[in-house]
Write a protein that holds these residues in place. Sequence first.
Motif, PDB file in Angstrom:
ATOM      1  N   LYS A 195     -65.620 -17.250  22.157  1.00  0.00           N
ATOM      2  CA  LYS A 195     -66.014 -15.909  22.604  1.00  0.00           C
ATOM      3  C   LYS A 195     -64.839 -14.936  22.536  1.00  0.00           C
ATOM      4  O   LYS A 195     -65.017 -13.746  22.221  1.00  0.00           O
ATOM      5  N   ARG A 196     -63.637 -15.428  22.811  1.00  0.00           N
ATOM      6  CA  ARG A 196     -62.471 -14.552  22.734  1.00  0.00           C
ATOM      7  C   ARG A 196     -62.205 -14.135  21.283  1.00  0.00           C
ATOM      8  O   ARG A 196     -61.852 -12.987  21.013  1.00  0.00           O
ATOM      9  N   PHE A 197     -62.406 -15.067  20.344  1.00  0.00           N
ATOM     10  CA  PHE A 197     -62.272 -14.716  18.931  1.00  0.00           C
ATOM     11  C   PHE A 197     -63.319 -13.672  18.540  1.00  0.00           C
ATOM     12  O   PHE A 197     -63.025 -12.719  17.803  1.00  0.00           O
ATOM     13  N   GLU A 198     -64.551 -13.848  19.029  1.00  0.00           N
ATOM     14  CA  GLU A 198     -65.607 -12.872  18.742  1.00  0.00           C
ATOM     15  C   GLU A 198     -65.230 -11.489  19.260  1.00  0.00           C
ATOM     16  O   GLU A 198     -65.449 -10.470  18.597  1.00  0.00           O
ATOM     17  N   LYS A 199     -64.629 -11.469  20.449  1.00  0.00           N
ATOM     18  CA  LYS A 199     -64.200 -10.203  21.052  1.00  0.00           C
ATOM     19  C   LYS A 199     -63.104  -9.548  20.205  1.00  0.00           C
ATOM     20  O   LYS A 199     -63.137  -8.333  19.951  1.00  0.00           O
ATOM     21  N   VAL A 241     -55.479 -16.439  22.351  1.00  0.00           N
ATOM     22  CA  VAL A 241     -56.076 -16.058  21.074  1.00  0.00           C
ATOM     23  C   VAL A 241     -55.456 -14.791  20.491  1.00  0.00           C
ATOM     24  O   VAL A 241     -55.096 -14.733  19.308  1.00  0.00           O
ATOM     25  N   GLY A 242     -55.329 -13.757  21.304  1.00  0.00           N
ATOM     26  CA  GLY A 242     -54.767 -12.497  20.814  1.00  0.00           C
ATOM     27  C   GLY A 242     -53.372 -12.670  20.250  1.00  0.00           C
ATOM     28  O   GLY A 242     -53.047 -12.161  19.159  1.00  0.00           O
ATOM     29  N   THR A 243     -52.525 -13.394  20.967  1.00  0.00           N
ATOM     30  CA  THR A 243     -51.153 -13.631  20.509  1.00  0.00           C
ATOM     31  C   THR A 243     -51.131 -14.437  19.222  1.00  0.00           C
ATOM     32  O   THR A 243     -50.337 -14.154  18.309  1.00  0.00           O
TER      33      THR A 243
END
Length: 518
Positions: free
Chosen positions: A22-26, A71-73
């Motif tokens: 879900k974090r990747f989707e975001k 994920v963001g990093t």
Amino acid sequence: MTRIYISRDSGALAVGAESVAKRFEKEVKERGLDLEIVRTGSRGMYWLEPLVEVETDQGRVGYGPVKASEVGTLIDDGILAGKPDKKCIGVVDDYPWFKNQTRLTFARVGITDPRSLKDYQAHGGYAGLKRAIEAGPDAIIEQVLTSGLRGRGGAGFPTGIKWRTVADTPPQQKYIVCNADEGDSGTFADRMIMEGDPFVLIEGMTIAGIAVGATYGYIYVRSEYPHSIEALRAAIDAARAAGFLGTNVAGSGYAYDMEVREGAGAYVCGEETSLLDSVEGKRGEVRAKPPLPAHIGLFGQPTIINNVLSLASVPIIMDRGGEFYRDFGMGRSRGTMPIQLAGNLKYGGLYETAFGITLGELVDEIGGGTKSGRPVRAVQVGGPLGAYFPRELFDTPFDYEAFAERDGLIGHGGIVVFDDTVDMAQQAHFAMEFCAIESCGKCTPCRIGSARGMEVIDKIIANDNRAANLEILEDLCNTMKLGSLCALGGFAPYPVMSALTHFPEDFGAEKKRLDAAE
């Protein structure tokens, strides 16, 4: 477009894979990335889950374990280009723990999208069924016999002989039943197949149906596996829509269809006749044999009952040939075994390899020893009814007969490791307690013997007339082993007697007393 792969396997979900996805989707929405997220099964390296794989020119590069907060990093650091990072394990296919396996049954698990029939076919799916249809029923059975495939559920009975028995019964309604009631401690291979490659099980059951003349099948799945049930039902619907199930399977003229039945949580329903009663809507109780299910099984009709791993091995046998499969393994144990490493281990997961690898190699080298860093004291192989092996027996090859010679069981291939803090008298008590709770109650040795076993072990631990109660315990175990109707009562003595034999000090007994008794 960049493509990444994240597992939807229950083991991966349990440690946060859904949050990572879900974090990747975001991030895709917020950054406008051209990224496709494919949900797969697990590669079986559970200490690395959630594992994120990125498709590159060199292959799929893995990163793990990944937290949603990272994920963001990771994206900033170039994960989508496959750049090195402290989480990076390199190309997953070249990672030593994975590369050194012989993946036949699990060839697609963790690689394909388990909900995509197209992906399954692109990776060799339904090639076995095609060859089976071309060969015909007799030739299918001959290939299975040639392969040396034996039941992977624990008993190790030759699969081809069972199929031949049902095929030789007069033409009538026949059934294929898959025993997916995986309830042994430290086992998860069936679940991984059902969640990660459900079409291979469907294909294997379809081939079995054609081989013996069965037109309908049931997959009996334990209620604790909701993700498996969902995946199987979706795959069955897809296979039926594509013509691989129904009245004219793949245009062959053969009829075969199937459905999923959900169990109600009884361990004893892993025993084949109890399972049949449950599928029929009855209380799961062991049936006396004979008659065998091959003659009088589900709804009184000839029935094939095989484990998930047995049936999932059939497509590759038909695709590559019985001789190909038979060339792996040792003695009468042919092919590969998906071995499940669990308990106090650094590297727990699923490791598929040919029969013959030693228990010591599995625990010390592949499993990496204990996670606690303390010495390994005991290893239980074959579920809660399996024997406890001490380090002195770590030279035992993973082979049905080799384990039997040392009063052990391979069972479903589950290995649970304990360090030197384990109390083996308590483990023996647990075996009797487990049997008492899960007994269907039909036979006296299991129903009464297990309860009596708990009482006797409690007295031994309390040093209440210990010498006499040790003799009573051994006599009780022999009675249960020889007198029980099924393996639940018959195998409960294995963990008890192995604990008493190899770790007598935990019972306040002397080693020489046991040696003399032998």
